[in-house]
Enzyme design. Structure first.
Site: not given
Ligand code: NAD
Length: 326
Positions: A77, A121, A144
């Protein structure tokens, strides 16, 4: 269950001229190549934003503990964000971090105007509860698309960051239905958003992360959507009725050749580590590919697109926060 006539579920099956029973060459939906098109799109948008706002969009990545898979995801990422010209912020916290210290890190990024996307995460090491901390992220900085406020906006069809994996699957579906061949200059603007009016889609899996938002994104495009899951009876028959099959289950090679209607588009979200160490999806790729009109491989399919859409979400969060229209 009666076999269905081919529907010509997409333009590539129509172009191939294959009959319902003869094997055909499916369009292989290569997520790595398509993710480059997302990167080019994001990089151009970053330049536009930089010119208007005076800074690049910022992505903050929070990693807790040393989970090797999480470290790999975070690294990719980061790499993707840098390539697209984003500014990145990093917090790598020990697995023993207290709930209050983790909260402070999230609140710090919420208050930092240079941060447009916050990625926490998951999974978090026990006893930290991922869902509890996702709720602490400012919804407009959710990278997200998993904050409950953004999931509510998804149900309403209102602008908000959408969950990355289903968003990536939608771009792959657009590609499948477009007839576009991705090359070194393709951007997302070259891939028209597909209408799924009159088409049926089945999503296998009903998780918060993938299955549920996936179904609503398909519904937004006017597909007739069925959610299938572990309590569905006669799953093969449910799948066989669909023009579009999305598998998000976590059971290796669950979807077999005779579950798939000839000409259907098959999108495989599953990532399963086999005893020999190799990765495989939820679809028995080798046997399903010959009957599908388009299919995603695993690895190299949906996975790279998830990373790409996280960056795209962050860039669009920055645009939205600064009143820049899509
Ligand atoms: P999950 O465990 O939260 O949900 C799995 C879903 O599958 C559940 O809703 C369950 O009802 C359903 N299910 C389980 N067994 C079933 C069966 N035998 N028949 C029908 N339905 C069944 O998982 P998740 O987070 O949604 O992830 C699903 C898969 O996708 C996993 O393999 C995961 O690793 C993968 N994944 C991939 C990406 C990516 O970027 N490619 C992102 C997220 C998840």
């Amino acid at each position: 269950m009666a076999h269905h006539a081919p529907t010509g579920a997409d333009s590539s099956s129509a172009q191939s001229g294959a009959s319902s029973s003869s094997p055909r060459s499916p369009k292989i939906l290569d997520g790595k190549t398509l993710s480059r098109a997302v990167a080019r799109t994001a990089a151009a948008r970053v330049s536009e934003i930089r010119a208007k706002v005076g800074r690049a969009p910022g992505l903050a990545v929070i990693l807790v503990g040393e989970n090797p898979a999480s470290k790999t995801y975070v690294a990719s990422k980061h790499r993707f964000a840098k390539e697209c010209g984003l500014e990145t912020f990093d917090a790598h916290l020990p697995a023993s971090v207290s709930a209050s210290d983790l909260r402070k890190v999230i609140e710090g990024y919420n208050a930092n105007d240079a941060v447009d996307g916050i990625l926490l995460q998951l999974p978090l090491p026990a006893p930290l509860d991922g869902a509890e901390f996702v709720r602490l992220i400012a919804p407009e900085k959710d990278a997200d698309g998993l904050h409950p406020a953004n999931q509510g906006l998804l149900l309403q069809g209102a602008p908000a960051p959408r969950p990355c994996t289903p968003l990536g699957v939608m771009v792959m579906l657009d590609l499948a239905l477009s007839g576009v061949e991705v090359n070194d200059s393709t951007t997302l603007a070259d891939i028209p958003k597909a209408s799924l009016a009159g088409k049926s889609a089945v999503v296998i899996g009903r998780s918060q992360l993938v299955g549920k938002p996936m179904g609503f994104l398909l519904l937004e495009r006017n597909a007739t959507v069925t959610f299938a899951h572990s309590k569905t009876s006669d799953l093969p028959a449910v799948c066989r009725a669909a023009d579009v099959v999305v598998a998000a289950v976590g059971v290796p090679k669950l979807v077999k050749r005779d579950w798939v209607k000839p000409g259907a588009i098959v999108l495989d979200v599953g990532i399963n580590r086999m005893p020999d160490g190799k990765l495989c999806g939820d679809v028995a790729y080798d046997e399903v590919a010959p009957v599908a009109s388009a299919i995603t491989p695993v690895p190299g399919g949906v996975g790279p697109m998830t990373v790409a859409m996280l960056i795209s979400n962050t860039v669009e969060n920055c645009a939205r926060r600064n009143g820049i229209t899509p």
